[in-house]
Design an enzyme around this catalytic site. Structure first.
Site, PDB file in Angstrom:
ATOM      1  N   CYS A  74     -12.906  11.438 -41.287  1.00  0.00           N
ATOM      2  CA  CYS A  74     -12.446  10.055 -41.173  1.00  0.00           C
ATOM      3  C   CYS A  74     -12.033   9.719 -39.742  1.00  0.00           C
ATOM      4  O   CYS A  74     -11.053  10.279 -39.231  1.00  0.00           O
ATOM      5  CB  CYS A  74     -11.279   9.851 -42.138  1.00  0.00           C
ATOM      6  SG  CYS A  74     -10.360   8.332 -41.910  1.00  0.00           S
ATOM      7  N   CYS A  77      -8.507   8.177 -39.428  1.00  0.00           N
ATOM      8  CA  CYS A  77      -7.504   9.230 -39.676  1.00  0.00           C
ATOM      9  C   CYS A  77      -7.220  10.008 -38.394  1.00  0.00           C
ATOM     10  O   CYS A  77      -6.073  10.332 -38.098  1.00  0.00           O
ATOM     11  CB  CYS A  77      -7.997  10.194 -40.754  1.00  0.00           C
ATOM     12  SG  CYS A  77      -8.282   9.436 -42.365  1.00  0.00           S
TER      13      CYS A  77
END
Length: 150
Positions: A74, A77
């Site tokens: 991600c 993230c």
């Protein structure tokens, strides 16, 4: 007819793979979650199981527990991770946790149990109850929610 260099390369690769290591073969570098909640306030602690989360939430009493759900692939993230770490150093009266969903089957099961459908996601616990949820890499909302629940 086989190529001697290819055979040698394959033998070398096979020999090296016998000495390969996996992250699970290394000693754990994360703080022990079985210690007191004060011991895990120093930084962000990794958790991988529902039992670990339940233990921390229960043992933290009225302290705010913040958990960051993310994955290794991600992009947002990865961007929010250092900011989350910095928040853990500012708000030392809260307990900061991180669960990387694709790190193990148990971590995936924890994210499924908690209803995580997109990452990053942040859940806030206080007094044994989930008090807030944020979906997305909104650092301002994350910090405001921490402040509001301290």
């Amino acid at each position: 007819r086989s190529c001697p260099m290819l055979r040698l390369s394959l033998l070398a690769a096979s020999a090296l793979s016998a000495f390969a290591f996996s992250p699970s073969s290394l000693p754990s570098l994360r703080p022990s979650l079985r210690s007191s909640p004060a011991a895990i306030n120093m930084a962000v602690s990794d958790i991988t199981t529902a039992g670990e989360l339940d233990d921390v939430v229960k043992s933290s009493g009225d302290k705010l527990v913040v958990i960051d759900y993310s994955t290794t692939w991600c992009g947002p993230c990865k961007i929010v991770a250092p900011k989350y770490e910095a928040l853990s150093e500012v708000y030392t009266d809260a307990v900061f946790l991180k669960c990387i969903g694709d790190s193990s089957a148990d971590a995936t099961a924890l994210m499924k149990r908690e209803g995580i459908r997109s990452v990053p996601a942040f859940h806030f616990w206080k007094g044994g109850e989930k008090v807030e949820v944020i979906a997305g890499a909104n650092v301002e909302a994350l910090e405001n929610t921490i402040k509001d629940n301290m």
